[in-house]
Design an enzyme around this catalytic site. Structure first.
Site, PDB file in Angstrom:
ATOM      1  CD  GLU A  39       4.573  -4.055   2.467  1.00 38.99           C
ATOM      2  OE1 GLU A  39       5.459  -3.309   2.884  1.00 38.99           O
ATOM      3  OE2 GLU A  39       4.721  -4.781   1.470  1.00 38.99           O
ATOM      4  CG  ASN A  67       8.925  -2.761   1.265  1.00 42.78           C
ATOM      5  OD1 ASN A  67       8.231  -3.719   1.586  1.00 42.78           O
ATOM      6  ND2 ASN A  67       8.925  -2.273   0.041  1.00 42.78           N
ATOM      7  CG  HIS A  68       5.246  -0.363   0.511  1.00 46.17           C
ATOM      8  ND1 HIS A  68       5.680   0.631  -0.333  1.00 46.17           N
ATOM      9  CD2 HIS A  68       5.368  -1.522  -0.180  1.00 46.17           C
ATOM     10  CE1 HIS A  68       6.034   0.103  -1.493  1.00 46.17           C
ATOM     11  NE2 HIS A  68       5.863  -1.202  -1.430  1.00 46.17           N
ATOM     12  CG  HIS A 180       2.360  -8.576  -2.868  1.00 44.89           C
ATOM     13  ND1 HIS A 180       1.830  -7.389  -3.306  1.00 44.89           N
ATOM     14  CD2 HIS A 180       2.906  -8.311  -1.655  1.00 44.89           C
ATOM     15  CE1 HIS A 180       2.059  -6.437  -2.408  1.00 44.89           C
ATOM     16  NE2 HIS A 180       2.717  -6.977  -1.390  1.00 44.89           N
TER      17      HIS A 180
HETATM   18 FE   LIG Z   1       3.594  -5.913   0.234  1.00 39.76          FE
HETATM   19 FE   LIG Z   2       6.795  -5.159   0.965  1.00 40.74          FE
END
Ligand SMILES: [Fe+2]
Ligand SMILES: [Fe+2]
Length: 271
Positions: A39, A67-68, A180
């Site tokens: 992503e 989400n990206h 992350h």
């Molecule tokens: Fe990410």
């Molecule tokens: Fe994310």
């Protein structure tokens, strides 16, 4: 099956560390299936078709998102011709692409890959717990799929752990992505599902969640944004989770994988 999951690839340092190590890991560990979260692969924001192809070339069998997913607008189009690219299953009806894909491994095994997004401190989406029930009922472990790998892309550790328990016994792996940062709680849940709250990113850890630290520090200290977020320069660390499953599709071994960059190295001892 021998399965490797790699967390969010962030920008060039993430792509480099994957391209540098994944082909060798695939060979040395005789991996049967590899999933990579892509992503943030394009400059930290989304994925392009060229990068998707690059990740497959490096050894990924499937690429998940979050989400990206559609930060690069071309993904809205090419995802329809990218059968191994999976975006969150609980995105609104009519969103391009698919939230789950049944992918054939090189050994002929059928592997269901699902991407799902959490809702705590994230965009409001359909209930991920109800959505995963639909996916797992449509393609049950041991009947329609030899392994089921779920990338739960979420912010809150509580929601991620609850989701792992919800799927326990019905999936081979529930692994968290999005924050992350790798967590040290990788384990096999009582029903046989391997779980880790977050597997961390493939990217440069000398930054703020993969981004160059200057701009995040400015925004935290001054509340004034001065420039765009750029990926940190690197070197990158490859971060992921190794899972071995048995004939029922349940996990029998799980261990973190960390190679290169700033984190302490880790490799599975069981391969
Ligand atoms: Fe990410
Ligand atoms: Fe994310």
């Amino acid at each position: 099956m021998r399965i490797l999951f790699l967390g969010d690839v962030v920008g060039r340092p993430g792509r480099h560390v994957v391209a540098e190590h994944l082909p060798r890991l695939r060979r040395d560990f005789a991996l049967d299936f590899v999933v990579v979260n892509g992503e943030n692969a394009a400059g930290g924001f989304g994925i392009t078709e060229a990068i998707y192809e690059e990740l497959l070339e490096a050894g990924a069998d499937a690429v998940t998102l979050g989400n990206h997913a559609f930060d690069q607008r071309e993904a809205l189009v090419f995802i329809e011709r990218a059968p191994r690219l999976v975006r969150p299953a609980n995105f609104p009806k009519g969103t391009p692409g698919r939230g789950a894909a049944l992918v054939e491994a090189q050994n002929g095994a059928q592997v269901l890959v699902v991407n799902m997004m959490g809702r705590s401190f994230m965009d409001p989406l359909d209930d991920p717990f109800a959505a995963i029930d639909r996916e797992l009922e449509a393609c049950p472990l041991g009947l329609a799929a030899d392994a089921i790998l779920i990338d739960f892309h979420a912010e809150a550790t509580s929601e991620k752990q609850a989701f792992g328990h919800w799927c326990d016994g019905r999936a081979s792996l529930v692994v968290g992505t999005h924050t992350h940062v790798p967590t040290a709680d990788h384990r096999i849940l009582p029903g046989g599902t391997a779980f880790q709250t977050d597997t961390g990113m493939c990217g440069a850890y000398d930054g703020v969640i993969g981004m160059d630290k200057e701009e995040p520090l400015r925004r935290f200290t001054r509340k004034i944004g001065a420039s765009r977020f750029e990926p940190a320069a690197g070197p990158g660390t490859l971060a992921g989770l190794a899972v071995e499953t048995d004939a029922t599709g349940r996990a029998v071994a799980v261990a973190p994988v960390r190679i290169g960059g700033d984190l302490s190295p880790a490799l599975p001892g069981f391969w």
